[in-house]
Scaffold this motif. Structure first.
Motif, PDB file in Angstrom:
ATOM      1  N   LEU A 236       4.034   1.519   2.684  1.00  0.00           N
ATOM      2  CA  LEU A 236       5.143   2.443   2.472  1.00  0.00           C
ATOM      3  C   LEU A 236       4.664   3.809   2.953  1.00  0.00           C
ATOM      4  N   ASP A 237       5.196   4.257   4.064  1.00  0.00           N
ATOM      5  CA  ASP A 237       4.630   5.430   4.731  1.00  0.00           C
ATOM      6  C   ASP A 237       4.991   6.738   4.022  1.00  0.00           C
ATOM      7  N   ARG A 238       4.122   7.716   4.224  1.00  0.00           N
ATOM      8  CA  ARG A 238       4.310   9.067   3.676  1.00  0.00           C
ATOM      9  C   ARG A 238       3.895  10.096   4.720  1.00  0.00           C
ATOM     10  N   PRO A 239       4.465  11.285   4.670  1.00  0.00           N
ATOM     11  CA  PRO A 239       4.114  12.326   5.645  1.00  0.00           C
ATOM     12  C   PRO A 239       2.651  12.737   5.561  1.00  0.00           C
ATOM     13  N   ASN A 240       2.151  13.223   6.686  1.00  0.00           N
ATOM     14  CA  ASN A 240       0.795  13.755   6.758  1.00  0.00           C
ATOM     15  C   ASN A 240       0.872  15.274   6.728  1.00  0.00           C
ATOM     16  N   PRO A 241       0.373  15.928   5.670  1.00  0.00           N
ATOM     17  CA  PRO A 241       0.443  17.392   5.601  1.00  0.00           C
ATOM     18  C   PRO A 241      -0.401  18.091   6.657  1.00  0.00           C
ATOM     19  N   ASN A 242      -1.355  17.360   7.262  1.00  0.00           N
ATOM     20  CA  ASN A 242      -2.126  17.876   8.395  1.00  0.00           C
ATOM     21  C   ASN A 242      -1.787  17.117   9.676  1.00  0.00           C
ATOM     22  N   GLY A 243      -0.560  16.637   9.755  1.00  0.00           N
ATOM     23  CA  GLY A 243      -0.156  15.809  10.882  1.00  0.00           C
ATOM     24  C   GLY A 243       0.333  16.570  12.093  1.00  0.00           C
TER      25      GLY A 243
ATOM     26  N   VAL B 110      -9.510  15.542  12.133  1.00  0.00           N
ATOM     27  CA  VAL B 110      -8.068  15.654  11.905  1.00  0.00           C
ATOM     28  C   VAL B 110      -7.385  14.789  12.959  1.00  0.00           C
ATOM     29  N   TYR B 111      -6.738  13.705  12.539  1.00  0.00           N
ATOM     30  CA  TYR B 111      -6.304  12.683  13.488  1.00  0.00           C
ATOM     31  C   TYR B 111      -4.812  12.667  13.761  1.00  0.00           C
ATOM     32  N   GLY B 112      -4.012  13.436  13.050  1.00  0.00           N
ATOM     33  CA  GLY B 112      -2.613  13.612  13.395  1.00  0.00           C
ATOM     34  C   GLY B 112      -1.752  12.374  13.335  1.00  0.00           C
ATOM     35  N   LEU B 113      -2.031  11.471  12.404  1.00  0.00           N
ATOM     36  CA  LEU B 113      -1.242  10.260  12.215  1.00  0.00           C
ATOM     37  C   LEU B 113      -0.860  10.139  10.745  1.00  0.00           C
ATOM     38  N   THR B 114       0.295   9.567  10.477  1.00  0.00           N
ATOM     39  CA  THR B 114       0.593   9.203   9.098  1.00  0.00           C
ATOM     40  C   THR B 114      -0.267   8.007   8.719  1.00  0.00           C
ATOM     41  N   ILE B 115      -0.292   7.705   7.439  1.00  0.00           N
ATOM     42  CA  ILE B 115      -1.103   6.565   7.007  1.00  0.00           C
ATOM     43  C   ILE B 115      -0.528   5.259   7.563  1.00  0.00           C
ATOM     44  N   GLY B 116       0.778   5.219   7.800  1.00  0.00           N
ATOM     45  CA  GLY B 116       1.381   4.042   8.413  1.00  0.00           C
ATOM     46  C   GLY B 116       0.994   3.897   9.879  1.00  0.00           C
ATOM     47  N   GLU B 117       1.030   5.010  10.610  1.00  0.00           N
ATOM     48  CA  GLU B 117       0.617   4.980  12.011  1.00  0.00           C
ATOM     49  C   GLU B 117      -0.857   4.603  12.135  1.00  0.00           C
ATOM     50  N   LEU B 118      -1.680   5.167  11.256  1.00  0.00           N
ATOM     51  CA  LEU B 118      -3.106   4.846  11.285  1.00  0.00           C
ATOM     52  C   LEU B 118      -3.332   3.376  10.958  1.00  0.00           C
ATOM     53  N   ALA B 119      -2.580   2.831  10.027  1.00  0.00           N
ATOM     54  CA  ALA B 119      -2.705   1.414   9.687  1.00  0.00           C
ATOM     55  C   ALA B 119      -2.439   0.547  10.906  1.00  0.00           C
ATOM     56  N   ILE B 120      -1.405   0.892  11.667  1.00  0.00           N
ATOM     57  CA  ILE B 120      -1.087   0.131  12.873  1.00  0.00           C
ATOM     58  C   ILE B 120      -2.226   0.246  13.878  1.00  0.00           C
TER      59      ILE B 120
ATOM     60  N   PHE C  63       0.863  -1.191   0.000  1.00  0.00           N
ATOM     61  CA  PHE C  63       0.000   0.000   0.000  1.00  0.00           C
ATOM     62  C   PHE C  63       0.893   1.232   0.000  1.00  0.00           C
ATOM     63  N   ASP C  64       0.740   2.063  -1.038  1.00  0.00           N
ATOM     64  CA  ASP C  64       1.527   3.297  -1.120  1.00  0.00           C
ATOM     65  C   ASP C  64       0.679   4.400  -1.759  1.00  0.00           C
ATOM     66  N   ILE C  65      -0.049   5.140  -0.927  1.00  0.00           N
ATOM     67  CA  ILE C  65      -0.907   6.228  -1.390  1.00  0.00           C
ATOM     68  C   ILE C  65      -0.741   7.416  -0.447  1.00  0.00           C
ATOM     69  N   GLN C  66      -0.606   8.594  -1.008  1.00  0.00           N
ATOM     70  CA  GLN C  66      -0.468   9.791  -0.188  1.00  0.00           C
ATOM     71  C   GLN C  66      -1.811  10.209   0.396  1.00  0.00           C
ATOM     72  N   ASP C  67      -1.849  10.338   1.716  1.00  0.00           N
ATOM     73  CA  ASP C  67      -3.044  10.754   2.445  1.00  0.00           C
ATOM     74  C   ASP C  67      -2.934  12.238   2.795  1.00  0.00           C
ATOM     75  N   VAL C  68      -4.051  12.839   3.286  1.00  0.00           N
ATOM     76  CA  VAL C  68      -4.011  14.235   3.716  1.00  0.00           C
ATOM     77  C   VAL C  68      -4.401  14.399   5.181  1.00  0.00           C
TER      78      VAL C  68
END
Length: 393
Positions: free
Chosen positions: A163-170, A194-204, A130-135
């Motif tokens: 594959l983690d990516r930064p959260n622009p609203n993180g 607004v949950y303040g997690l990267t998509i990798g952190e949220l996945a966990i 999974f590699d998609i940029q989240d907001v």
């Protein structure tokens, strides 16, 4: 071979680690998970790989699909979220399965007839990447696709590599937490707007809390490097047609609530999610007229002169989540009985049924915010368990 995608703007940036906290080295460029190829290519050797990707899935200027194929990775199938594989479809537009013309690989749409991969879709897949940029906003549906991937993978015993990516609203956490009974594809998990997690952190979090499946998914996150939650990260590629820049992404949590109303959020203009307005002259002095555009067919108030506000110059990153625009526009809207075009959808966006009633009753923003604080504080405590990067102060 030719790149699958036309080279997209500038090289991506990134974060830190799943197993340990990242060391902060602010002068260094953020490195996204997809760029740490030495960490995940060995995990794909000899495997039939399914990619959950879209146009944001790049390694530098090269699409992840091209990158993996050039390294003889056996990519067997592609899965695409809302807006499609190339990220050009309108919001909400259903997308059919197709075959990629350049590679001959099947593309399974996860925003069409099915929003979760079936056992048949996953047949012949050894691992999902999974590699998609989240907001970083609950109702942005890429995280709903993530939820469904985790569920399907857990139930079919297929490992998932994020594959983690930064959260622009993180850099902050805010808004009402989704309540029971308001789950939908624009809100599947009990998280705030607004949950303040990267998509990798949220996945966990989704996996460990067993929100997607009673079974744990075999999940691994390839972290970013040089990222903290205080980092500013401007996306090098727009994540969907109507979030063209950083300003629109920062404003998105606050003004998306206008979507089920007669107020335009700038779809059909060149300032998507940066202007708001409707036909009432008392809504503001700024004028604009939405028209049909690629990615915004038949927008709200199409071909109608709108009056409102231009927010393209406000300090949106530091403003954060703010309901004052919604409350002020409702107060000034003449035909209040017809302000909402879809109250049910509004409730799904807010994640509850009481905010709309408080708005109609004339409650203040402060009164409304106080009601969601207990649940928000509880989420903030939960969030701390799943941080893999240094937090904002």
């Amino acid at each position: 071979m030719k790149n699958f995608f036309v080279p997209l703007l500038i090289a991506l940036v990134s974060f830190s680690s799943f197993s340990c906290k990242a060391k902060v080295n602010s002068p260094e460029k953020i490195k996204v998970g997809a760029e740490s190829m030495e960490k995940y290519l060995p995990k794909l050797e000899g495997k039939r790989v399914g990619l959950v990707i879209n146009h944001t899935s790049t390694v530098g200027k090269t699409h992840l699909l091209d990158t993996l194929l050039s390294r003889q990775v056996n990519v067997a199938k592609l899965f695409a979220p809302e807006h499609g594989f190339r990220g050009q479809a309108d919001a909400g537009a259903h997308i059919l399965n197709e075959t990629d013309a350049q590679t001959g690989l099947p593309i399974i749409s996860l925003y069409g007839k099915n929003r979760k991969p079936s056992a048949e879709h996953l047949s012949g897949i050894d691992i999902l990447v999974f590699d998609i940029q989240d907001v970083g906003v609950r109702f942005y549906t890429y995280i709903s696709t993530l939820h469904n991937i985790i569920e399907a993978a857990a139930n079919n015993n297929i490992p998932v590599l994020v594959l983690d990516r930064p959260n622009p609203n993180g850099h902050y956490v805010a808004g009402p937490v989704l309540e029971e009974g308001y789950e939908s594809f624009v809100g599947m998990n009990k998280i705030p707007v607004v949950y303040g997690l990267t998509i990798g952190e949220l996945a966990i979090m989704i996996n460990e809390e067993k929100w997607a499946s009673k079974k744990h998914c075999d999940l691994e996150v390839i972290p970013c490097e040089n990222y903290t939650h205080a980092s500013r990260y401007d996306l090098p590629i727009k994540p969907s047609p109507n979030l063209p820049n950083a300003q629109s992404i920062w404003l998105y949590p606050s003004i998306c609530f206008f979507e089920p109303t007669k107020v335009s959020v700038g779809r059909g203009t060149d300032l998507q999610f940066q202007v708001i307005g409707g036909p009432d002259k008392n809504l503001g002095r700024y004028k604009f007229t939405p028209v049909d555009k690629p990615g915004a067919h038949n927008p709200v108030n199409k071909d109608i002169l709108c009056y409102g506000e231009n927010l393209s110059d406000v300090d949106a990153r530091n403003m954060g989540f703010d309901l004052h625009y919604l409350f002020n526009f409702y107060k000034n809207f003449e035909d209040k009985a017809n302000f909402f075009t879809n109250e049910r959808f509004f409730n799904l966006l807010t994640g509850n049924g009481w905010l709309i009633e408080d708005l109609k009753a004339g409650k203040t923003v402060a009164e409304v915010e106080s009601k969601w604080q207990p649940a928000l504080e509880k989420f903030k405590t939960l969030r701390k368990k799943y941080l893999i990067y240094p937090d904002f102060k």
